[in-house]
Enzyme design. Structure first.
Site, PDB file in Angstrom:
ATOM      1  CG  ASP A 199       0.378  -4.033   2.140  1.00 11.29           C
ATOM      2  OD1 ASP A 199       0.509  -4.889   3.036  1.00 11.29           O
ATOM      3  OD2 ASP A 199       1.232  -3.173   1.879  1.00 11.29           O
ATOM      4  CD  GLU A 216       7.656  -0.162   7.736  1.00 11.90           C
ATOM      5  OE1 GLU A 216       6.728  -0.919   7.347  1.00 11.90           O
ATOM      6  OE2 GLU A 216       7.803   1.001   7.305  1.00 11.90           O
ATOM      7  CG  ASP A 218      -0.378  -0.106   2.527  1.00 11.08           C
ATOM      8  OD1 ASP A 218       0.864  -0.193   2.604  1.00 11.08           O
ATOM      9  OD2 ASP A 218      -1.127  -0.103   3.526  1.00 11.08           O
ATOM     10  CB  SER A 219       4.588   1.741  -0.110  1.00 12.73           C
ATOM     11  OG  SER A 219       4.834   0.563  -0.855  1.00 12.73           O
ATOM     12  CD  GLU A 276       0.370  -1.587   7.937  1.00 12.19           C
ATOM     13  OE1 GLU A 276       0.026  -0.757   8.810  1.00 12.19           O
ATOM     14  OE2 GLU A 276       0.870  -1.264   6.848  1.00 12.19           O
TER      15      GLU A 276
END
Ligand code: KIV
Length: 271
Positions: A90, A189, A51-52, A122
Site C-alpha cells: 500500500d 471493499e 496499511d492495515s 485507494e
C-alpha cells in the site's frame, strides 16, 4: 493443470490468466518476515503489505498515521520471506494524494528500497493522474475502491459503501477508468455482492474482494483478523479460521506458571 499449480512465481500476468481460466485468487496481508514465510509457503497468491499495519501492528484507530518509511520497513521484511507470491504494498495516506510527482517518488521508493512487486492505491478519478504517472514508470498498480479506509473521515463510518444507485454507478465508472489507465487488478471493499459481481463481469482485470461477496475473482483478508489474533474487529465478512488470541494467551500463561514454579528450564534444557 490449473494455472496457479504450475507457477513457481506469481506475476501480474499469472493473475490475469487465473481470471481467464476462472481460478480464484487467494490474497492475505503480511507485515513481517516470520508470518509472511508461512503465508507464502501455504500457497497464497498475493501478499498485501497493507496499511492495515497501522491497526494490527501499531494499534492506531485508523490507517492514516502510518508513514512511507514504516511501510518500507514492513515490505522489506515480507520481501525477504517470500519466494512465490506476488507482493503488493500500500502507498500510505499522504504519500500520493498531494500531486502526481510525489506519488511517483513514493512508489519508486517502495520498489527500490523495499523490493515490492507492485503498489496499491485507494481512489478513482481523483487519483487518475498519479496512477497514470506511476504506471508510466513501469510500476504495476492495484486499485482499491468501495470502503477506502484512508478516506474514513470523509465517510464518517465503516458501513457498507455504494448501496445507493448513484454511488454504485460512480464506483463502476471509477473501476472502468482504473482498468483503462492500466491497473493490473482491483480491490473492492465492503460493497453489496451484486455490485461486486457487476464490476467483476465488466472488467477484464482480476477483482479481489473484501466484503464484496462471492462473485469476485478472489478474496483478501487481514491476516491477524482471519487468524483470530485481533478480537475487537468482527464485521460480517470476516471468517475467523483460528482463535490464535486464546492459543497464544494459553501458551504464555503456561510459560509464566512454569517459570514461577521453577518447572522451566528442566534438566534437558540447560548446559
Ligand atoms: O490495508 C489493507 O489491509 C487493505 C485490505 C483491507 C484490502 O487494504
Amino acid at each position: 493443470m490449473s494455472v496457479h499449480t504450475k507457477v513457481k512465481k506469481v506475476t501480474t500476468h499469472v493473475l490475469s490468466a487465473m481470471k481467464q481460466s476462472n481460478e480464484k485468487i487467494a490474497m492475505l496481508t503480511s507485515y513481517d518476515y516470520s508470518l509472511a514465510k508461512i503465508v507464502d509457503k501455504a500457497g497464497v497468491d498475493v501478499i498485501l503489505v497493507g496499511d492495515s499495519a497501522a491497526n494490527v501492528m501499531c494499534g492506531y484507530d485508523t490507517t492514516l498515521p502510518i508513514t512511507l518509511n514504516e511501510m518500507i520497513y514492513h515490505a522489506t521484511a515480507v520481501v525477504r520471506a517470500t519466494e512465490r507470491a506476488l507482493i503488493v504494498t500500500d502507498l500510505p495516506f499522504g504519500s500520493y494524494q498531494g500531486n502526481s510527482k510525489e506519488a511517483v517518488t513514493s512508489a519508486i521508493r517502495l520498489m527500490k528500497e523495499a523490493g515490492t512487486h507492485a503498489v496499491k492505491m485507494e481512489g478513482g478519478h481523483e487519483i487518475a493522474e498519479s496512477v497514470e504517472r506511476i504506471l508510466s514508470t513501469g510500476i504495476p498498480v492495484m486499485g482499491h475502491l468501495g470502503l477506502t479506509p484512508q478516506s474514513i473521515h470523509k465517510f464518517g463510518t465503516y458501513t457498507v459503501r455504494a448501496k445507493q444507485e448513484e454511488e454504485a454507478e460512480k464506483l463502476l465508472e471509477d473501476a472502468i477508468l482504473l482498468e483503462k489507465l492500466g491497473c493490473f487488478a482491483l480491490v473492492l471493499e465492503k460493497i453489496p455482492a451484486s455490485l461486486g459481481k457487476k464490476v467483476t463481469e465488466t472488467l477484464k482485470i482480476p477483482v479481489i474482494g473484501i466484503g464484496a461477496g462471492a462473485y469476485v475473482d478472489g478474496q483478501v483478508l487481514v491476516l491477524h483478523d482471519m487468524l483470530g489474533i485481533t478480537q475487537e474487529f468482527s464485521p460480517r465478512f470476516l471468517r475467523r479460521y483460528h482463535n490464535l488470541d486464546a492459543e497464544i494467551h494459553g501458551a504464555i500463561r503456561n510459560y509464566v506458571s512454569d517459570v514461577r514454579q521453577s518447572n522451566f528450564p528442566n534438566e534437558n534444557e540447560q548446559y
